[in-house]
Motif scaffolding. Structure first.
Motif, PDB file in Angstrom:
ATOM      1  N   THR A   2       0.929  -1.409  -0.159  1.00  0.00           N
ATOM      2  CA  THR A   2      -0.134  -0.076   0.115  1.00  0.00           C
ATOM      3  C   THR A   2       0.823   1.248  -0.063  1.00  0.00           C
ATOM      4  O   THR A   2       1.788   1.240   0.800  1.00  0.00           O
ATOM      5  CB  THR A   2      -1.023  -0.036   1.096  1.00  0.00           C
ATOM      6  N   LEU A   3       0.597   2.160  -0.852  1.00  0.00           N
ATOM      7  CA  LEU A   3       1.375   3.373  -0.835  1.00  0.00           C
ATOM      8  C   LEU A   3       1.126   4.312   0.220  1.00  0.00           C
ATOM      9  O   LEU A   3      -0.147   4.289   0.721  1.00  0.00           O
ATOM     10  CB  LEU A   3       0.884   4.054  -2.331  1.00  0.00           C
ATOM     11  N   LYS A   4       2.149   5.004   0.571  1.00  0.00           N
ATOM     12  CA  LYS A   4       1.876   5.972   2.088  1.00  0.00           C
ATOM     13  C   LYS A   4       1.735   7.190   1.510  1.00  0.00           C
ATOM     14  O   LYS A   4       2.652   7.657   0.435  1.00  0.00           O
ATOM     15  CB  LYS A   4       2.934   5.744   2.930  1.00  0.00           C
ATOM     16  N   PRO A   5       0.785   8.028   1.837  1.00  0.00           N
ATOM     17  CA  PRO A   5       0.802   9.445   1.333  1.00  0.00           C
ATOM     18  C   PRO A   5       2.018  10.261   1.804  1.00  0.00           C
ATOM     19  O   PRO A   5       2.535  10.168   2.658  1.00  0.00           O
ATOM     20  CB  PRO A   5      -0.594  10.070   1.924  1.00  0.00           C
ATOM     21  N   LYS A   6       2.265  11.017   0.595  1.00  0.00           N
ATOM     22  CA  LYS A   6       3.548  12.008   0.885  1.00  0.00           C
ATOM     23  C   LYS A   6       2.980  13.406   1.821  1.00  0.00           C
ATOM     24  O   LYS A   6       1.762  13.265   2.229  1.00  0.00           O
ATOM     25  CB  LYS A   6       4.072  12.548  -0.681  1.00  0.00           C
ATOM     26  N   ARG A   7       3.905  14.091   2.049  1.00  0.00           N
ATOM     27  CA  ARG A   7       3.513  15.160   2.858  1.00  0.00           C
ATOM     28  C   ARG A   7       2.533  16.039   2.369  1.00  0.00           C
ATOM     29  O   ARG A   7       2.055  16.138   1.367  1.00  0.00           O
ATOM     30  CB  ARG A   7       4.952  16.273   2.773  1.00  0.00           C
ATOM     31  N   LYS A   8       1.563  16.484   3.424  1.00  0.00           N
ATOM     32  CA  LYS A   8       0.167  17.000   2.944  1.00  0.00           C
ATOM     33  C   LYS A   8       0.503  18.361   2.030  1.00  0.00           C
ATOM     34  O   LYS A   8       1.554  19.042   2.162  1.00  0.00           O
ATOM     35  CB  LYS A   8      -0.466  17.431   4.154  1.00  0.00           C
ATOM     36  N   LEU A   9      -0.401  18.289   1.200  1.00  0.00           N
ATOM     37  CA  LEU A   9      -0.225  19.533   0.035  1.00  0.00           C
ATOM     38  C   LEU A   9      -0.810  20.660   1.092  1.00  0.00           C
ATOM     39  O   LEU A   9      -1.482  20.503   2.028  1.00  0.00           O
ATOM     40  CB  LEU A   9      -1.441  19.542  -0.899  1.00  0.00           C
ATOM     41  N   TRP A  10      -0.144  22.104   0.777  1.00  0.00           N
ATOM     42  CA  TRP A  10      -0.623  23.227   1.636  1.00  0.00           C
ATOM     43  C   TRP A  10      -2.004  23.287   1.656  1.00  0.00           C
ATOM     44  O   TRP A  10      -2.496  23.919   2.484  1.00  0.00           O
ATOM     45  CB  TRP A  10       0.251  24.327   1.341  1.00  0.00           C
ATOM     46  N   ARG A  11      -2.814  23.063   0.481  1.00  0.00           N
ATOM     47  CA  ARG A  11      -4.256  23.166   0.666  1.00  0.00           C
ATOM     48  C   ARG A  11      -5.079  22.524   1.283  1.00  0.00           C
ATOM     49  O   ARG A  11      -5.904  22.347   1.795  1.00  0.00           O
ATOM     50  CB  ARG A  11      -4.654  23.157  -0.921  1.00  0.00           C
ATOM     51  N   ARG A  60      -1.563  13.568  -4.522  1.00  0.00           N
ATOM     52  CA  ARG A  60      -0.246  12.914  -4.079  1.00  0.00           C
ATOM     53  C   ARG A  60      -0.302  12.427  -2.668  1.00  0.00           C
ATOM     54  O   ARG A  60       0.655  11.433  -2.138  1.00  0.00           O
ATOM     55  CB  ARG A  60       0.834  13.507  -4.699  1.00  0.00           C
ATOM     56  N   ASP A  61      -1.084  13.351  -1.804  1.00  0.00           N
ATOM     57  CA  ASP A  61      -0.957  13.115  -0.412  1.00  0.00           C
ATOM     58  C   ASP A  61      -2.052  12.103  -0.040  1.00  0.00           C
ATOM     59  O   ASP A  61      -2.414  11.963   1.337  1.00  0.00           O
ATOM     60  CB  ASP A  61      -0.978  14.547   0.444  1.00  0.00           C
ATOM     61  N   GLY A  62      -2.756  11.495  -0.818  1.00  0.00           N
ATOM     62  CA  GLY A  62      -3.746  10.511  -0.528  1.00  0.00           C
ATOM     63  C   GLY A  62      -5.161  10.983  -0.358  1.00  0.00           C
ATOM     64  O   GLY A  62      -6.088  10.345   0.209  1.00  0.00           O
ATOM     65  N   GLN A 142     -18.953  20.451  -4.667  1.00  0.00           N
ATOM     66  CA  GLN A 142     -17.731  19.884  -4.612  1.00  0.00           C
ATOM     67  C   GLN A 142     -17.278  19.488  -3.006  1.00  0.00           C
ATOM     68  O   GLN A 142     -17.670  20.173  -2.173  1.00  0.00           O
ATOM     69  CB  GLN A 142     -16.887  20.897  -5.141  1.00  0.00           C
ATOM     70  N   GLN A 143     -16.766  18.539  -2.898  1.00  0.00           N
ATOM     71  CA  GLN A 143     -16.287  18.074  -1.618  1.00  0.00           C
ATOM     72  C   GLN A 143     -14.785  17.678  -1.469  1.00  0.00           C
ATOM     73  O   GLN A 143     -14.503  16.970  -2.123  1.00  0.00           O
ATOM     74  CB  GLN A 143     -17.317  16.936  -0.806  1.00  0.00           C
ATOM     75  N   ASP A 144     -14.057  18.314  -0.690  1.00  0.00           N
ATOM     76  CA  ASP A 144     -12.557  18.335  -0.428  1.00  0.00           C
ATOM     77  C   ASP A 144     -12.305  17.417   0.804  1.00  0.00           C
ATOM     78  O   ASP A 144     -12.714  17.897   1.830  1.00  0.00           O
ATOM     79  CB  ASP A 144     -11.982  19.318  -0.532  1.00  0.00           C
ATOM     80  N   PHE A 145     -11.583  16.304   0.700  1.00  0.00           N
ATOM     81  CA  PHE A 145     -11.371  15.559   1.824  1.00  0.00           C
ATOM     82  C   PHE A 145     -10.100  15.767   2.279  1.00  0.00           C
ATOM     83  O   PHE A 145      -9.066  15.801   1.463  1.00  0.00           O
ATOM     84  CB  PHE A 145     -11.769  14.223   1.783  1.00  0.00           C
ATOM     85  N   PHE A 146      -9.702  15.969   3.648  1.00  0.00           N
ATOM     86  CA  PHE A 146      -8.301  16.405   4.135  1.00  0.00           C
ATOM     87  C   PHE A 146      -7.311  15.196   4.877  1.00  0.00           C
ATOM     88  O   PHE A 146      -6.549  15.394   5.178  1.00  0.00           O
ATOM     89  CB  PHE A 146      -8.396  17.557   4.993  1.00  0.00           C
ATOM     90  N   THR A 147      -8.260  14.064   4.956  1.00  0.00           N
ATOM     91  CA  THR A 147      -7.487  12.894   5.232  1.00  0.00           C
ATOM     92  C   THR A 147      -7.604  11.780   4.334  1.00  0.00           C
ATOM     93  O   THR A 147      -8.857  11.677   3.617  1.00  0.00           O
ATOM     94  CB  THR A 147      -8.229  12.588   6.698  1.00  0.00           C
ATOM     95  N   PRO A 148      -6.875  10.679   4.163  1.00  0.00           N
ATOM     96  CA  PRO A 148      -7.131   9.697   3.369  1.00  0.00           C
ATOM     97  C   PRO A 148      -8.140   9.029   3.515  1.00  0.00           C
ATOM     98  O   PRO A 148      -8.513   8.956   4.730  1.00  0.00           O
ATOM     99  CB  PRO A 148      -5.760   9.063   3.457  1.00  0.00           C
ATOM    100  N   ASP A 149      -8.628   7.997   2.599  1.00  0.00           N
ATOM    101  CA  ASP A 149      -9.680   7.232   2.845  1.00  0.00           C
ATOM    102  C   ASP A 149      -9.308   6.321   4.067  1.00  0.00           C
ATOM    103  O   ASP A 149      -8.022   6.158   4.495  1.00  0.00           O
ATOM    104  CB  ASP A 149      -9.630   6.021   1.584  1.00  0.00           C
ATOM    105  N   ARG A 150     -10.539   5.868   4.707  1.00  0.00           N
ATOM    106  CA  ARG A 150     -10.199   4.997   6.123  1.00  0.00           C
ATOM    107  C   ARG A 150      -9.398   3.691   5.787  1.00  0.00           C
ATOM    108  O   ARG A 150      -9.050   3.124   6.660  1.00  0.00           O
ATOM    109  CB  ARG A 150     -11.664   4.656   6.551  1.00  0.00           C
TER     110      ARG A 150
END
Length: 626
Positions: A2-11, A60-62, A142-150
């Motif tokens: 499983t890929l691990k997300p990179k550093r959080k995007l600033w948005r 790219r941050d998941g 539009q909905q933006d999620f700020f944490t990766p999928d569970r």
């Protein structure tokens, strides 16, 4: 892996909306509003989709962004009513929800914005006004999620490429950031996507115009089984899905002392593996009632053992986990299996968390597998509801899970068998005694209906049910031989008198056999053609055996005769002959289930009508000439 997300995007870090228009430019109302939808089309469908445009982006941050833009021209009252109030809910801590456009376009060319009301706890609702036939509703969100999928840093889902109503333009876009990889699978379509690279995103887009509607009715199968759709995922295996569900559902490695004690008490008199399995299944299925307290309905994890045993209540996850825990303490190999039930379609999915039920899979000593559903209702031991059979299941184990298909045993696992002994009188009445034995879903349905009734209520209700399809029938002494014991088939007996059931013409008696589960034409089969697929009856087997004493001095005419009919969706066998002074009537019908597509409808219609005519055929008895 499983890929691990990179550093959080600033948005993502500052919880700001992300633009998706570089992947799919916005389609304005003016592009799809012409030509005008005809009044005939609107009257036929009740509404007409001018635009269905959706975008799914995995960064790219998941994290994920989803945008949807819909334009629908309304006509029917029920279509208008759906837009009076539109509700949306979201978690403000983990996502941002924005309504970008919400308005009503009136026939005169003007438009009015919908009234938006934002309430606490992430609830928003819209009032669209004014609504009347001919208006077009536009809704863009539009909905933006700020944490990766569970499950993991991933995205998975599905999108239909045809709807129940026509669509002028249907566009679906998926953008996947590097280093994630994308897999998709097409179902009932060869519509491949357009592909390109946009910066560090790989973009896949389906863009279709003038998509016809698909008429539905009560007999139409689930859309996944008959409409074109695309399944997609960025997960390379089922391992992260298995890991996630094992954390929530799989019982602890160290069996709690309460469970150890309970499993030993339940099986203290059992010797064989099967006896132990039955005792544990009976307790999990019958003694633990189905359900949860409202405070725990949204809890994804299984209930705490102490709470569950205290109020003797649990849902499918809880019951399956309890059963697995007890069986493992007895050193019986088993696992929880999660699945999407058959009522939601039978097509297999790519990796993702698309499940609505949990059952138990036992690896028996003889090398075979036994599937048990402790939350499926009062199902006979070793039987499995139709809703579970033939579906894709994920076995939760420490090896990353095992994707398998639950065997479909078809009609042989759901049977209604009747044996009748009767007398046909010269006054044309028919009296017989019947014993009926049922298995599978039919047995479960009888238990659900009668297991908690007293003797008087049971007899009265069973009498009404037996007489419902036989005009003028007099039902006497209905009673269950076996009902509550889930180790046995459900069986009952009754006596029936059918006054003037036959017709007499001088020295001839025309006798119609009252078959159990008699087939008859219904609206869905009466039409000359269908414009959509047809879901056939669930698998079930009817067997009927009548031994009938015929009036003295009469003999069969044109006997013996038999009918044998078969197609992909069913099999019909019936025979009638005279043996001594008795008329012997035998019939076996298999409803095999399955889907009849439009080009197969005539074949199924002819089969069903032939069976119906065979069921209604008169037996001719003629008085012997002196």
């Amino acid at each position: 892996m499983t890929l691990k997300p990179k550093r959080k995007l600033w948005r993502t870090r500052f919880k700001m909306a992300r633009s998706t228009f570089s992947f799919a430019t916005r389609i304005p109302y003016q592009e799809v509003c012409q030509p005008e939808v005809s009044e005939e089309e609107l009257q036929h469908w009740g509404e007409y989709i001018l635009l269905s445009d959706s975008v799914c982006v995995l960064h790219r941050d998941g994290t994920i962004t989803r945008r949807a833009h819909n334009l629908t021209k309304l006509h029917a009252n029920e279509s208008l009513a759906q837009w009076d109030e539109v509700y949306r809910f979201y978690d403000r801590q983990t996502s941002l929800y924005k309504i970008q456009t919400a308005k009503v376009h009136l026939p005169d060319g003007s438009s009015k914005k919908a009234k938006k009301v934002v309430q606490p706890y992430g609830q928003t609702y819209l009032n669209f006004y004014p609504l009347r036939p001919g208006v077009t509703v536009e809704f863009e969100e539009q909905q933006d999620f700020f944490t990766p999928d569970r499950i993991a840093a991933c995205m998975w889902g599905q999108e239909f490429l045809r709807f129940a109503i026509p669509c002028r333009r249907l566009r679906f876009t998926v953008a996947i950031a590097e280093p994630f990889s994308f897999e998709f699978k097409l179902h009932l379509t060869e519509q491949a996507p357009e592909k390109w690279k946009q910066g560090k995103y790989h973009v896949y887009q389906w863009d279709m115009r003038d998509v016809p509607g698909y008429e539905t009715d009560d007999g139409t199968p689930h859309p996944r089984d008959v409409l074109p759709w695309v399944d997609f995922t960025t997960l390379s295996s089922w391992e992260p899905v298995t890991k996630f569900y094992m954390q929530d559902l799989d019982p602890p490695q160290k069996t709690p002392s309460q469970i150890q004690k309970l499993s030993e008490e339940l099986t203290q008199e059992d010797q064989s593996e099967e006896e132990k399995l039955y005792s544990i299944y009976k307790y999990s299925s019958e003694d633990v009632r189905y359900g949860r307290h409202p405070n725990e309905l949204n809890l994804e994890k299984t209930r705490e053992v102490g709470s569950m045993l205290e109020d003797m209540r649990g849902d499918c996850k809880d019951k399956s986990s309890l059963m697995v825990s007890m069986l493992r303490h007895l050193e019986i190999k088993c696992n929880i299996a999660i699945l999407l039930t058959r009522m939601n379609g039978s097509v297999s999915f790519l990796p993702g968390a698309r499940f609505d039920h949990a059952i138990v899979c036992v690896d028996l000593e003889n090398g075979k597998r036994l599937w048990l559903d402790p939350a499926g209702g009062p199902v006979t031991f070793k039987d499995l509801p139709t809703n579970d059979q033939g579906t894709q299941a994920l076995l939760l184990n420490s090896n990353g899970g095992e994707l398998t298909t639950i065997p479909d045993r078809g009609s042989q696992s759901h049977q209604i068998n009747r044996v009748c002994h009767g007398v046909l009188s010269e006054d044309c009445s028919y009296q017989f005694t019947a014993e009926v034995t049922t298995t599978g879903d039919t047995a479960m349905e009888l238990r659900l209906k009668y297991v908690n009734r007293n003797v008087e209520s049971t007899a009265l209700t069973l009498e009404k049910e037996l007489a419902a399809h036989l005009t003028g029938a007099r039902i006497e002494s209905p009673r269950f031989i076996s009902l509550k014991d889930i180790s046995k088939k459900v069986s009952y007996t009754y006596r029936t008198t059918l006054e003037k059931w036959s017709r007499q013409i001088e020295d001839i008696i025309l006798f119609r056999i009252p078959w159990i589960g008699s087939m008859h034409t219904v609206g869905l089969v009466n039409v000359q053609k269908r414009t959509s697929a047809l879901q056939t009856p669930n698998p079930v087997r009817f067997t009927d055996d009548h031994k009938i004493e015929i009036p003295p001095g009469y003999q069969g005419y044109g006997l013996p005769y038999s009918h044998e009919l078969e197609c992909k969706w069913g099999r019909y066998q019936a025979s009638v002959f005279v043996e001594g002074s008795c008329l012997i009537c035998k019939r076996e019908v298999d409803h095999r289930g399955g889907i009849v597509f439009e080009d197969q409808y005539q074949e199924f219609k002819e089969y069903w009508e032939a069976c119906t005519r065979a069921d209604a055929l008169d037996v001719v008895l003629m008085k012997k000439v002196a």
